[in-house]
Write a protein that holds these residues in place. Structure first.
Motif, mmCIF file in Angstrom:
data_model
loop_
_atom_site.group_PDB
_atom_site.id
_atom_site.type_symbol
_atom_site.label_atom_id
_atom_site.label_comp_id
_atom_site.label_asym_id
_atom_site.label_seq_id
_atom_site.Cartn_x
_atom_site.Cartn_y
_atom_site.Cartn_z
ATOM 1 N N PHE A 131 0.826 -1.101 0.021
ATOM 2 C CA PHE A 131 0.047 -0.083 -0.066
ATOM 3 C C PHE A 131 0.817 1.259 -0.060
ATOM 4 O O PHE A 131 1.111 1.986 -0.908
ATOM 5 C CB PHE A 131 -0.921 0.060 1.033
ATOM 6 N N MET A 132 1.630 1.774 1.098
ATOM 7 C CA MET A 132 2.517 2.725 1.154
ATOM 8 C C MET A 132 3.945 2.432 0.937
ATOM 9 O O MET A 132 4.341 2.841 -0.350
ATOM 10 C CB MET A 132 2.162 3.351 2.608
ATOM 11 N N LEU A 133 4.351 1.363 1.567
ATOM 12 C CA LEU A 133 5.760 0.962 1.146
ATOM 13 C C LEU A 133 5.762 -0.005 -0.175
ATOM 14 O O LEU A 133 6.638 0.297 -0.931
ATOM 15 C CB LEU A 133 6.269 0.335 2.399
ATOM 16 N N GLY A 134 4.776 -0.463 0.018
ATOM 17 C CA GLY A 134 4.714 -1.318 -1.084
ATOM 18 C C GLY A 134 4.652 -0.505 -2.652
ATOM 19 O O GLY A 134 5.224 -0.800 -3.642
ATOM 20 N N TRP A 135 3.922 0.605 -2.493
ATOM 21 C CA TRP A 135 3.978 1.773 -3.770
ATOM 22 C C TRP A 135 5.189 2.022 -4.046
ATOM 23 O O TRP A 135 5.421 2.315 -5.141
ATOM 24 C CB TRP A 135 2.780 2.511 -3.332
ATOM 25 N N ALA A 136 5.703 2.637 -2.868
ATOM 26 C CA ALA A 136 7.296 3.375 -3.225
ATOM 27 C C ALA A 136 8.030 2.189 -3.990
ATOM 28 O O ALA A 136 8.879 2.364 -4.448
ATOM 29 C CB ALA A 136 7.685 3.849 -1.876
ATOM 30 N N ALA A 137 8.135 1.025 -3.098
ATOM 31 C CA ALA A 137 8.981 0.011 -3.689
ATOM 32 C C ALA A 137 8.763 -0.332 -5.224
ATOM 33 O O ALA A 137 9.691 -0.727 -5.905
ATOM 34 C CB ALA A 137 9.098 -1.298 -2.820
ATOM 35 N N LEU A 138 7.503 -0.481 -5.630
ATOM 36 C CA LEU A 138 7.374 -0.768 -6.786
ATOM 37 C C LEU A 138 7.789 0.181 -7.835
ATOM 38 O O LEU A 138 8.239 0.145 -8.722
ATOM 39 C CB LEU A 138 5.559 -0.943 -7.048
ATOM 40 N N LYS A 139 7.530 1.438 -7.545
ATOM 41 C CA LYS A 139 8.127 2.586 -8.350
ATOM 42 C C LYS A 139 9.796 2.330 -8.547
ATOM 43 O O LYS A 139 10.315 2.709 -9.341
ATOM 44 C CB LYS A 139 7.628 3.966 -7.724
ATOM 45 N N ALA A 140 10.324 2.046 -7.270
ATOM 46 C CA ALA A 140 11.759 1.857 -7.472
ATOM 47 C C ALA A 140 12.197 0.603 -8.068
ATOM 48 O O ALA A 140 13.414 0.665 -8.571
ATOM 49 C CB ALA A 140 12.207 1.640 -5.579
ATOM 50 N N THR A 141 11.219 -0.128 -8.431
ATOM 51 C CA THR A 141 11.929 -1.423 -9.132
ATOM 52 C C THR A 141 11.952 -1.358 -10.564
ATOM 53 O O THR A 141 12.349 -1.669 -11.289
ATOM 54 C CB THR A 141 10.840 -2.703 -9.008
ATOM 55 N N GLN A 142 11.202 0.017 -10.972
ATOM 56 C CA GLN A 142 11.064 0.123 -12.368
ATOM 57 C C GLN A 142 12.282 0.724 -13.065
ATOM 58 O O GLN A 142 12.602 -0.024 -14.147
ATOM 59 C CB GLN A 142 9.880 1.150 -12.921
ATOM 60 N N PRO A 143 13.038 1.552 -12.691
ATOM 61 C CA PRO A 143 14.425 1.913 -13.295
ATOM 62 C C PRO A 143 15.176 0.815 -13.211
ATOM 63 O O PRO A 143 16.155 0.785 -13.975
ATOM 64 C CB PRO A 143 14.729 3.164 -12.638
ATOM 65 N N LEU A 144 15.131 -0.162 -11.975
ATOM 66 C CA LEU A 144 16.168 -1.143 -12.088
ATOM 67 C C LEU A 144 15.772 -2.233 -12.764
ATOM 68 O O LEU A 144 16.530 -3.360 -12.610
ATOM 69 C CB LEU A 144 16.058 -1.530 -10.578
ATOM 70 N N GLY A 145 14.586 -2.525 -13.410
ATOM 71 C CA GLY A 145 14.214 -3.703 -14.508
ATOM 72 C C GLY A 145 13.892 -4.795 -13.325
ATOM 73 O O GLY A 145 14.002 -5.890 -14.095
ATOM 74 N N LEU A 146 13.372 -4.816 -12.269
ATOM 75 C CA LEU A 146 13.189 -5.870 -11.352
ATOM 76 C C LEU A 146 11.895 -6.341 -11.609
ATOM 77 O O LEU A 146 10.756 -5.685 -11.261
ATOM 78 C CB LEU A 146 13.468 -5.548 -9.981
ATOM 79 N N PRO A 147 11.433 -7.666 -11.779
ATOM 80 C CA PRO A 147 10.284 -8.225 -11.851
ATOM 81 C C PRO A 147 9.560 -8.157 -10.357
ATOM 82 O O PRO A 147 10.482 -8.254 -9.285
ATOM 83 C CB PRO A 147 10.172 -9.466 -12.303
ATOM 84 N N THR A 148 8.215 -8.054 -10.499
ATOM 85 C CA THR A 148 7.484 -8.041 -9.047
ATOM 86 C C THR A 148 6.310 -8.761 -9.193
ATOM 87 O O THR A 148 5.611 -9.335 -10.111
ATOM 88 C CB THR A 148 7.038 -6.732 -8.802
ATOM 89 N N VAL A 149 6.000 -9.529 -7.645
ATOM 90 C CA VAL A 149 4.958 -10.070 -7.531
ATOM 91 C C VAL A 149 4.216 -9.393 -6.371
ATOM 92 O O VAL A 149 4.943 -9.028 -5.301
ATOM 93 C CB VAL A 149 5.113 -11.639 -7.092
ATOM 94 N N ALA A 150 2.916 -8.997 -6.547
ATOM 95 C CA ALA A 150 2.254 -8.311 -5.479
ATOM 96 C C ALA A 150 1.085 -9.212 -4.915
ATOM 97 O O ALA A 150 0.419 -9.797 -5.777
ATOM 98 C CB ALA A 150 1.592 -7.093 -6.214
ATOM 99 N N VAL A 151 1.283 -9.403 -3.577
ATOM 100 C CA VAL A 151 0.166 -10.220 -3.108
ATOM 101 C C VAL A 151 -0.781 -9.602 -2.421
ATOM 102 O O VAL A 151 -0.765 -8.671 -1.552
ATOM 103 C CB VAL A 151 0.983 -11.187 -1.884
ATOM 104 N N TYR A 152 -2.222 -9.613 -2.871
ATOM 105 C CA TYR A 152 -3.077 -8.691 -2.326
ATOM 106 C C TYR A 152 -3.924 -9.496 -1.069
ATOM 107 O O TYR A 152 -4.219 -10.523 -1.269
ATOM 108 C CB TYR A 152 -4.397 -8.909 -3.431
ATOM 109 N N GLN A 153 -3.799 -9.142 -0.047
ATOM 110 C CA GLN A 153 -4.228 -9.586 1.344
ATOM 111 C C GLN A 153 -5.127 -8.815 2.029
ATOM 112 O O GLN A 153 -5.830 -9.487 2.831
ATOM 113 C CB GLN A 153 -2.799 -9.724 2.046
ATOM 114 N N THR A 154 -5.259 -7.495 1.786
ATOM 115 C CA THR A 154 -6.071 -6.598 2.863
ATOM 116 C C THR A 154 -6.855 -5.856 1.819
ATOM 117 O O THR A 154 -6.726 -5.164 0.992
ATOM 118 C CB THR A 154 -5.178 -5.898 3.647
ATOM 119 N N ASP A 155 -8.354 -5.905 2.013
ATOM 120 C CA ASP A 155 -9.339 -5.077 1.319
ATOM 121 C C ASP A 155 -9.234 -3.712 2.042
ATOM 122 O O ASP A 155 -10.275 -3.377 2.418
ATOM 123 C CB ASP A 155 -10.505 -5.651 1.463
ATOM 124 N N VAL A 156 -8.148 -2.867 1.789
ATOM 125 C CA VAL A 156 -8.034 -1.526 2.602
ATOM 126 C C VAL A 156 -9.014 -0.816 2.061
ATOM 127 O O VAL A 156 -9.714 -0.018 3.014
ATOM 128 C CB VAL A 156 -6.678 -0.892 2.276
#
Length: 383
Positions: A100-125
């Motif tokens: 959500f918060m940390l995950g969103w920032a981390a996802l943006k950080a992975t893009q210039p690094l070219g890192l693949p991501t798996v996002a686990v949906y666990q909470t209906d925030v």
């Protein structure tokens, strides 16, 4: 492979996200992989802010508290800082746990690094907004969910309801990935005569609840069970709603937070387990009750629909219908032979859902995402 686990919460706080991550870490390490954890910095005064778990490095990032919910920590670090940490550790894949918060920032950080991501949906925030008296925030929160999961290489949803919910909102690349349950720890043999006697000296039928005591769990609905003859209500957990619930349910037994073997003993000592929350994407406590041979009563919405075969290992009632809830629990209380059969069916139902089997599936998702990313550029959903 090297897996970076980015978690909105982690030790010393224990919740569904933390428990799942610990089992994933165990599996990765036991099968020769490497892992690291990035999580919001804990509150001052929590002692060892982030205890190490096995040999896994834990990197805290700056965070602030969430008003009214002291254990919730909100990341304040930006993508640049997170990106430096990821770049130095060089993971093969980034696992975003309930992002959500940390995950969103981390996802943006992975893009210039070219890192693949798996996002686990666990909470209906987003749906929590109404429960916390902020219904105007639901669509804003859904935009954040779509922004995160639309950018991830793959989203893993824990139930058919959650998968459908995300797909209806336009999230692409959604796959099912459930949760495991420890069928050795959660076992009917842990049923305790002494504990039951302490809760209900009159040999009452024990109705139990386990979970956070918070608005989204709707524990106040248990008031519908008041005065069912020869029953005792036992509530395991703590949270911001506890003072209100103690006033509403003066005859209930409140045990506080339990974990590990203490939780397993309590679960096995119930006669029927009741869960009232309508916002569950999975509901792990239902699996733990089933592993303990305890039948379950829960609303016909969300994760429970996949876990409960109505009439066979539990009963489903119309969400929010207090009369149906009371009728279902009354039936369970007054039909001990049904309880025994339903409990046995529940135990059988979870036999194949070990953490080993579930984490094997997760590793295959990792491999597939890495291979797919290598072949095909990611197409994002506009947020």
């Amino acid at each position: 492979m090297r897996v970076a686990l980015v978690a909105e919460s982690f030790l010393p706080h224990t919740n569904g996200v933390t428990h799942s991550l610990l089992r994933v870490i165990d599996h990765l390490l036991d099968h020769g992989h490497q892992a690291m954890v990035m999580t919001p910095q804990a509150r001052r005064g929590d002692g060892d802010h982030h205890p190490t778990y096995r040999e896994v490095p834990v990197t805290p990032v700056p965070a602030i508290g969430w008003p009214g919910y002291r254990d919730v920590r909100v990341c304040t670090a930006g993508p640049a800082r997170i990106g430096r940490t990821l770049a130095s550790w060089r993971p093969d894949i980034v696992h975003l746990a309930s992002p959500f918060m940390l995950g969103w920032a981390a996802l943006k950080a992975t893009q210039p690094l070219g890192l693949p991501t798996v996002a686990v949906y666990q909470t209906d925030v987003p749906s929590y907004a109404a429960r916390y008296r902020a219904p105007w925030g639901e669509e804003l929160l859904w935009r954040r969910v779509l922004d995160i999961h639309g950018r991830a290489d793959r989203t893993l949803a824990p139930s058919s309801h959650a998968q459908h919910q995300l797909e209806q909102r336009g999230v692409p690349r959604v796959h099912r990935w459930g949760r495991g349950v420890d069928i050795t720890r959660f076992h009917p043999a842990r049923r305790s005569t002494a504990l039951r006697a302490a809760w209900a000296p009159g040999h009452h039928t024990v109705i139990g609840y386990v979970g956070r005591l918070a608005p989204e769990k709707q524990v106040e609905d248990l008031a519908a069970l008041a005065n069912i003859p020869n029953t005792t209500l036992v509530i395991v957990g703590t949270g911001p709603s506890e003072p209100q619930l103690r006033r509403l349910l003066p005859h209930a037994v409140f045990t506080g937070f339990l974990d590990g073997d203490d939780l397993a003993e309590a679960m096995a000592s119930f006669d029927v387990f009741v869960h009232c929350g309508q916002l569950e994407t999975f509901c792990q406590t239902i699996q733990e009750a089933h592993a303990s041979s305890v039948p379950v009563v829960a609303p016909r919405r969300g994760g429970p629909v996949d876990l409960i075969e109505d009439g066979l290992n539990g009963m489903l009632y119309a969400p929010g219908d207090a009369a149906q809830l009371r009728a279902a629990v009354t039936h369970a209380v007054t039909h001990p032979q049904w309880r025994a059969r339903a409990g046995n069916h529940g135990r059988v139902a979870v036999q194949g859902r070990t953490w080993t089997a579930v984490c094997d599936q997760l590793v295959e998702h990792y491999r597939d995402v890495i291979e797919t990313r290598a072949r095909t550029p990611l197409v994002e959903v506009a947020s």
